[in-house]
Design a protein around this motif. Structure first.
Motif, PDB file in Angstrom:
ATOM      1  N   MET A   1      50.061  20.251  37.752  1.00 25.28           N
ATOM      2  CA  MET A   1      49.193  21.392  37.952  1.00 25.28           C
ATOM      3  C   MET A   1      47.870  21.087  37.265  1.00 25.28           C
ATOM      4  N   ARG A   2      46.793  21.376  37.967  1.00 21.29           N
ATOM      5  CA  ARG A   2      45.450  21.154  37.451  1.00 21.29           C
ATOM      6  C   ARG A   2      44.675  22.462  37.451  1.00 21.29           C
ATOM      7  N   ALA A   3      43.873  22.625  36.400  1.00 17.36           N
ATOM      8  CA  ALA A   3      43.014  23.803  36.325  1.00 17.36           C
ATOM      9  C   ALA A   3      41.627  23.376  35.893  1.00 17.36           C
ATOM     10  N   ILE A  23      34.849  39.729  37.862  1.00 18.12           N
ATOM     11  CA  ILE A  23      35.042  39.889  36.425  1.00 18.12           C
ATOM     12  C   ILE A  23      33.701  39.805  35.712  1.00 18.12           C
ATOM     13  N   ASP A  24      33.695  40.309  34.496  1.00 15.34           N
ATOM     14  CA  ASP A  24      32.569  40.093  33.600  1.00 15.34           C
ATOM     15  C   ASP A  24      32.931  38.900  32.720  1.00 15.34           C
ATOM     16  N   ALA A  25      32.506  38.884  31.487  1.00 15.65           N
ATOM     17  CA  ALA A  25      32.700  37.738  30.597  1.00 15.65           C
ATOM     18  C   ALA A  25      34.168  37.311  30.510  1.00 15.65           C
ATOM     19  N   GLY A  26      34.375  36.004  30.632  1.00 18.19           N
ATOM     20  CA  GLY A  26      35.727  35.468  30.545  1.00 18.19           C
ATOM     21  C   GLY A  26      35.816  34.088  31.144  1.00 18.19           C
ATOM     22  N   LEU A  27      36.867  33.869  31.939  1.00 19.26           N
ATOM     23  CA  LEU A  27      37.129  32.556  32.511  1.00 19.26           C
ATOM     24  C   LEU A  27      37.321  32.641  34.020  1.00 19.26           C
ATOM     25  N   LEU A  28      36.727  31.677  34.714  1.00 13.06           N
ATOM     26  CA  LEU A  28      37.037  31.428  36.113  1.00 13.06           C
ATOM     27  C   LEU A  28      37.916  30.194  36.124  1.00 13.06           C
ATOM     28  N   VAL A  29      39.102  30.316  36.707  1.00 15.42           N
ATOM     29  CA  VAL A  29      40.046  29.207  36.757  1.00 15.42           C
ATOM     30  C   VAL A  29      40.296  28.832  38.211  1.00 15.42           C
ATOM     31  N   LEU A  30      39.951  27.592  38.565  1.00 11.29           N
ATOM     32  CA  LEU A  30      40.307  27.037  39.867  1.00 11.29           C
ATOM     33  C   LEU A  30      41.605  26.292  39.652  1.00 11.29           C
ATOM     34  N   LEU A  31      42.655  26.675  40.385  1.00 13.99           N
ATOM     35  CA  LEU A  31      44.003  26.176  40.128  1.00 13.99           C
ATOM     36  C   LEU A  31      44.535  25.374  41.298  1.00 13.99           C
ATOM     37  N   GLY A  32      44.976  24.144  41.012  1.00 14.69           N
ATOM     38  CA  GLY A  32      45.610  23.284  42.007  1.00 14.69           C
ATOM     39  C   GLY A  32      47.057  23.042  41.650  1.00 14.69           C
ATOM     40  N   VAL A  33      47.918  23.048  42.649  1.00 10.35           N
ATOM     41  CA  VAL A  33      49.362  22.872  42.451  1.00 10.35           C
ATOM     42  C   VAL A  33      49.797  21.618  43.204  1.00 10.35           C
ATOM     43  N   VAL A  72      39.900  37.216  33.311  1.00 10.38           N
ATOM     44  CA  VAL A  72      40.185  35.954  33.981  1.00 10.38           C
ATOM     45  C   VAL A  72      40.217  36.195  35.485  1.00 10.38           C
ATOM     46  N   LEU A  73      39.616  35.264  36.213  1.00 10.17           N
ATOM     47  CA  LEU A  73      39.670  35.252  37.671  1.00 10.17           C
ATOM     48  C   LEU A  73      40.244  33.899  38.067  1.00 10.17           C
ATOM     49  N   VAL A  74      41.354  33.899  38.822  1.00  5.08           N
ATOM     50  CA  VAL A  74      42.013  32.666  39.241  1.00  5.08           C
ATOM     51  C   VAL A  74      41.876  32.521  40.748  1.00  5.08           C
ATOM     52  N   VAL A  75      41.436  31.329  41.178  1.00  9.05           N
ATOM     53  CA  VAL A  75      41.250  31.027  42.588  1.00  9.05           C
ATOM     54  C   VAL A  75      42.078  29.793  42.925  1.00  9.05           C
ATOM     55  N   SER A  76      42.898  29.876  43.965  1.00  5.25           N
ATOM     56  CA  SER A  76      43.678  28.716  44.388  1.00  5.25           C
ATOM     57  C   SER A  76      42.733  27.645  44.922  1.00  5.25           C
ATOM     58  N   GLN A  77      43.014  26.391  44.579  1.00  8.67           N
ATOM     59  CA  GLN A  77      42.088  25.308  44.920  1.00  8.67           C
ATOM     60  C   GLN A  77      42.869  24.019  45.164  1.00  8.67           C
ATOM     61  N   PHE A  78      43.445  23.874  46.364  1.00  8.14           N
ATOM     62  CA  PHE A  78      44.234  22.681  46.659  1.00  8.14           C
ATOM     63  C   PHE A  78      43.387  21.419  46.615  1.00  8.14           C
ATOM     64  N   THR A  79      42.073  21.549  46.782  1.00  4.78           N
ATOM     65  CA  THR A  79      41.208  20.364  46.792  1.00  4.78           C
ATOM     66  C   THR A  79      41.107  19.701  45.420  1.00  4.78           C
TER      67      THR A  79
END
Length: 140
Positions: A1-3, A23-33, A72-79
């Motif tokens: 898993m990559r973030a 979201i306001d202040a925090g983290l954007l996480v692009l997540l690959g599985v 936190v905002l998480v976005v799936s990112q297979f790339t």
């Protein structure tokens, strides 16, 4: 898993012109599985993201974790599993199939109590970096 983790002042994701998360202040996480990921991997990586000390303390040093006041905002990112070592067109064979990846993405997101994009959709992601601070984490 990559973030791919970006510390942001704000971020949002839209699908077909509709904002589905912001979201306001925090983290954007692009997540690959990938194929070998499981629930334990998703839990460990989510816990690592929550514990990262990448926010500034009172002295201006990166020493604070996510905490309850940041989002936190998480976005799936297979790339994130794209392999461009051969030729000019990346191969995505290392990315998990949607039926495996989506439940792990949702588990990761839930563990962080995070907002999310729409899995499998064509998304437009907007962000304002805070720093900028960007990290790549990977768990076997």
């Amino acid at each position: 898993m990559r973030a791919l983790i970006q510390r942001v002042a704000r971020a949002s994701v839209s699908v077909e012109g509709e904002t589905v998360a912001a979201i306001d202040a925090g983290l954007l996480v692009l997540l690959g599985v990938t194929h070998t990921d499981d629930e334990a991997t998703a839990d460990r990586l989510a816990d690592k993201v929550a514990a990262l000390r990448i926010f500034e303390d009172a002295d201006g040093k990166m020493n604070e974790p996510l905490g309850p006041d940041r989002e936190v905002l998480v976005v799936s990112q297979f790339t994130l599993y794209g392999d461009g070592r051969k030729g000019n067109r990346p191969s995505f064979v290392a990315a998990a199939r949607p039926e495996q990846a989506e439940p792990l993405y949702e588990r990761f997101r839930a563990r962080l109590n995070a907002q999310g994009g729409r899995f499998g959709a064509h998304m437009e992601v907007e962000l304002v970096n805070d720093g900028p601070v960007t990290l790549l984490l990977e768990l076997p």
